[in-house]
Motif scaffolding. Structure first.
Motif, PDB file in Angstrom:
ATOM      1  N   TRP A  83       0.836  -1.203   0.000  1.00 20.68           N
ATOM      2  CA  TRP A  83       0.000   0.000   0.000  1.00 20.68           C
ATOM      3  C   TRP A  83       0.875   1.259   0.000  1.00 20.68           C
ATOM      4  O   TRP A  83       0.577   2.222  -0.719  1.00 20.68           O
ATOM      5  CB  TRP A  83      -0.941  -0.022   1.197  1.00 20.68           C
ATOM      6  N   ARG A  87       0.794   4.063  -2.907  1.00 20.04           N
ATOM      7  CA  ARG A  87       0.475   5.467  -2.596  1.00 20.04           C
ATOM      8  C   ARG A  87       1.567   6.426  -3.077  1.00 20.04           C
ATOM      9  O   ARG A  87       1.308   7.603  -3.295  1.00 20.04           O
ATOM     10  CB  ARG A  87       0.263   5.639  -1.086  1.00 20.04           C
ATOM     11  N   ARG A  90       0.316   6.691  -6.882  1.00 21.35           N
ATOM     12  CA  ARG A  90      -1.065   7.096  -7.198  1.00 21.35           C
ATOM     13  C   ARG A  90      -1.695   7.856  -6.036  1.00 21.35           C
ATOM     14  O   ARG A  90      -1.417   7.576  -4.876  1.00 21.35           O
ATOM     15  CB  ARG A  90      -1.941   5.873  -7.468  1.00 21.35           C
ATOM     16  N   SER A  91      -2.594   8.764  -6.393  1.00 20.25           N
ATOM     17  CA  SER A  91      -3.372   9.465  -5.363  1.00 20.25           C
ATOM     18  C   SER A  91      -4.641   8.670  -5.090  1.00 20.25           C
ATOM     19  O   SER A  91      -5.018   7.777  -5.863  1.00 20.25           O
ATOM     20  CB  SER A  91      -3.717  10.877  -5.841  1.00 20.25           C
ATOM     21  N   ILE A  92      -5.351   9.021  -4.023  1.00 20.25           N
ATOM     22  CA  ILE A  92      -6.590   8.317  -3.662  1.00 20.25           C
ATOM     23  C   ILE A  92      -7.642   8.466  -4.767  1.00 20.25           C
ATOM     24  O   ILE A  92      -8.268   7.466  -5.147  1.00 20.25           O
ATOM     25  CB  ILE A  92      -7.120   8.802  -2.288  1.00 20.25           C
ATOM     26  N   PRO A  93      -7.845   9.654  -5.323  1.00 20.75           N
ATOM     27  CA  PRO A  93      -8.830   9.745  -6.418  1.00 20.75           C
ATOM     28  C   PRO A  93      -8.461   8.869  -7.624  1.00 20.75           C
ATOM     29  O   PRO A  93      -9.346   8.247  -8.233  1.00 20.75           O
ATOM     30  CB  PRO A  93      -8.812  11.224  -6.803  1.00 20.75           C
ATOM     31  N   GLU A  94      -7.180   8.804  -7.948  1.00 21.13           N
ATOM     32  CA  GLU A  94      -6.755   7.935  -9.058  1.00 21.13           C
ATOM     33  C   GLU A  94      -7.047   6.471  -8.739  1.00 21.13           C
ATOM     34  O   GLU A  94      -7.506   5.710  -9.601  1.00 21.13           O
ATOM     35  CB  GLU A  94      -5.258   8.090  -9.337  1.00 21.13           C
ATOM     36  N   LEU A  95      -6.781   6.078  -7.513  1.00 23.73           N
ATOM     37  CA  LEU A  95      -7.027   4.688  -7.112  1.00 23.73           C
ATOM     38  C   LEU A  95      -8.523   4.361  -7.131  1.00 23.73           C
ATOM     39  O   LEU A  95      -8.918   3.268  -7.537  1.00 23.73           O
ATOM     40  CB  LEU A  95      -6.431   4.427  -5.725  1.00 23.73           C
ATOM     41  N   GLU A  96      -9.354   5.315  -6.698  1.00 23.17           N
ATOM     42  CA  GLU A  96     -10.801   5.083  -6.730  1.00 23.17           C
ATOM     43  C   GLU A  96     -11.289   4.935  -8.161  1.00 23.17           C
ATOM     44  O   GLU A  96     -12.129   4.081  -8.459  1.00 23.17           O
ATOM     45  CB  GLU A  96     -11.523   6.225  -6.014  1.00 23.17           C
TER      46      GLU A  96
END
Length: 112
Positions: A83, A87, A90-96
């Motif tokens: 993880w 991270r 990638r950012s959280i929005p990209e991962l979502e």
């Protein structure tokens, strides 16, 4: 042929030099003890960097100096998880967004 065999000294077997006039380097003796209570001494040059640990010649365990000098603590990096490495890229929005794309692909794959 045995008549012609060379006789003499083997290489490095003996030295004909005596120790007269030879000045030995200054030395110091350092004591060590392992966790199995094996005590031993090692001779070092006065100029040598003295180790805090030495392998016990009897059992192979790590022995510490008897004068109480402790080895320096090694700096350890915190363990990087999958993880953490993800991270970094990638950012959280990209991962979502990627998650939603993969979920749609899986859902479409199972609809006949």
């Amino acid at each position: 042929m045995s008549d012609r065999a060379l006789r003499g000294m083997g290489l490095g077997a003996k030295s004909f030099e005596d120790e007269e006039g030879v000045e030995f380097a200054s030395r110091q003796v350092l004591g060590f003890i392992c966790k199995n209570d094996h005590e031993f001494e090692i001779t070092f040059s006065v100029e040598a960097d003295l180790p805090a640990e030495w392998e016990c010649p009897r059992c192979g365990e790590i022995a510490l100096r008897t004068d109480g000098t402790k080895p320096e603590e090694k700096k350890t990096k915190p363990v990087r998880t999958h993880w953490d490495m993800l991270r970094e890229r990638r950012s959280i929005p990209e991962l979502e967004e990627l998650l939603q794309e993969r979920l749609e692909a899986v859902r479409n794959e199972f609809h006949y």
